[in-house]
Structures are given as C-alpha cells and as structure tokens.
Write a protein that holds these residues in place. Structure first.
Motif, short mmCIF file in Angstrom:
data_model
loop_
_atom_site.label_atom_id
_atom_site.label_comp_id
_atom_site.label_asym_id
_atom_site.label_seq_id
_atom_site.Cartn_x
_atom_site.Cartn_y
_atom_site.Cartn_z
N UNK A 20 0.82 -1.21 0.00
CA UNK A 20 0.00 0.00 0.00
C UNK A 20 0.85 1.27 0.00
N UNK A 21 2.16 1.12 0.05
CA UNK A 21 3.04 2.29 0.07
C UNK A 21 3.50 2.70 1.46
N UNK A 22 3.19 1.88 2.47
CA UNK A 22 3.58 2.20 3.84
C UNK A 22 5.11 2.28 3.96
N UNK A 23 5.81 1.27 3.50
CA UNK A 23 7.27 1.26 3.59
C UNK A 23 7.88 2.42 2.81
N UNK A 24 7.32 2.74 1.66
CA UNK A 24 7.84 3.86 0.87
C UNK A 24 7.67 5.17 1.62
N UNK A 25 6.53 5.35 2.29
CA UNK A 25 6.32 6.60 3.04
C UNK A 25 7.28 6.68 4.22
N UNK A 26 7.60 5.55 4.84
CA UNK A 26 8.59 5.55 5.91
C UNK A 26 9.98 5.91 5.37
N UNK A 27 10.33 5.35 4.24
CA UNK A 27 11.62 5.68 3.62
C UNK A 27 11.69 7.16 3.28
N UNK A 28 10.61 7.71 2.75
CA UNK A 28 10.58 9.14 2.41
C UNK A 28 10.81 9.99 3.66
N UNK A 29 10.20 9.58 4.79
CA UNK A 29 10.39 10.32 6.04
C UNK A 29 11.84 10.24 6.51
N UNK A 30 12.45 9.08 6.35
CA UNK A 30 13.86 8.92 6.72
C UNK A 30 14.73 9.82 5.84
N UNK A 31 14.48 9.84 4.54
CA UNK A 31 15.26 10.70 3.65
C UNK A 31 15.14 12.16 4.06
N UNK A 37 24.37 12.57 4.30
CA UNK A 37 24.39 12.41 2.86
C UNK A 37 24.41 10.96 2.40
N UNK A 38 24.59 10.02 3.33
CA UNK A 38 24.64 8.62 2.93
C UNK A 38 23.81 7.77 3.88
N UNK A 39 22.98 6.93 3.29
CA UNK A 39 22.20 5.94 4.02
C UNK A 39 22.57 4.59 3.45
#
Length: 142
Positions: free
Chosen positions: A88-99, A108-110
């Motif tokens: 549903x995009x949950x993980x993507x939204x979490x990644x976006x928040x981390x970025x 600058x690096x993850x």
C-alpha cells in the motif's frame, strides 16, 4: 496529492505509548519495555512509525553513525509493515520520512542490507535509485 490513510510519527520517550497497539508483522518480536526505553534513550537511534486509526502499521528504525574520519552516515536497520498492510506504500512513506530527516540532519549517505531473496525489499530500495553492491555479512558469535 497525498491520499494515504496513515500518518508518519517519529517516536521518542514522550509518545512511545503509541506502540501499545501494533499490527501483527510490524516487528519481528513483541516489544520489550526495557529494550524500548534503552533504544529511545539514545538520540542517535531513530524510529519512525506509520500509524493508521491509532494502530501502528509500519516501522523504520535507523542508527546515526558518527565517524572520526568520514562524514556521518545513517544505517537503516529495520523496516517492517503489518501483515495486512503490505503493498500500500507504507514502507515507501517511511523511507521518504527517513530521507527527509537525514536531509535535515545533513546526512548524505544511508546504507542498509537485506537478504538476496527478499524481493519486495529489494524492489523498494531499487525504486529509490539505489544499486546493490556485492558484500559479505558475518554474524559473530562468542
């Protein structure tokens, strides 16, 4: 346009009670209160949650690494989505928040690791433009 039904929340000692209601599959095991306290006591541990109607449906935990010889980097340690909330995009939204938080912190690096057969995770990471690199992982026991 944001039509998702969950919000992203950064967890600290003041709002940790949201973790009282977690969907199955978000974490590998049940949360242990003393371990949670210890985790949250370290300001270099970051935990983002996806919360829908008071239920935690996703999590992402990261560790900020400060080095004496190179730039600060972020290790994305865990990411998990509830069993009934995947795709549903949950993980993507979490990644976006981390970025976004990493940008705010000047990181600058993850980096992260996953198993070669974890196709959903690899797809998520590759959507960001990340490229897998050959690596060896050792689990030390003593």
């Amino acid at each position: 346009m944001n039509d998702r039904s969950w919000s992203i929340l950064w967890i600290d000692q003041s709002n940790k009670d949201v973790l009282d209601k977690v969907a199955p599959g978000v974490f590998d095991e049940a949360i242990k209160p003393k371990r949670l306290e210890r985790y949250l006591d370290n300001p270099f541990n970051w935990m983002a949650l996806a919360v829908e109607d008071g239920l935690v449906i996703g999590q992402c935990m990261c560790v900020v690494h400060h080095h004496p010889d190179k730039e600060t980097e972020l290790y994305l340690d865990e990411i998990g989505t509830g069993d009934d909330h995947r795709r549903r995009g949950v993980a993507q939204s979490l990644m976006d928040a981390v970025f976004a938080r990493a940008d705010e912190a000047g990181i600058e690096e993850i980096w992260l690791g996953t198993e070669p057969d974890n196709v959903p995770a690899r797809g998520l990471y590759e959507k960001t433009g990340a490229k897998a690199e050959p690596a060896m992982i050792y689990y030390l026991e003593w």
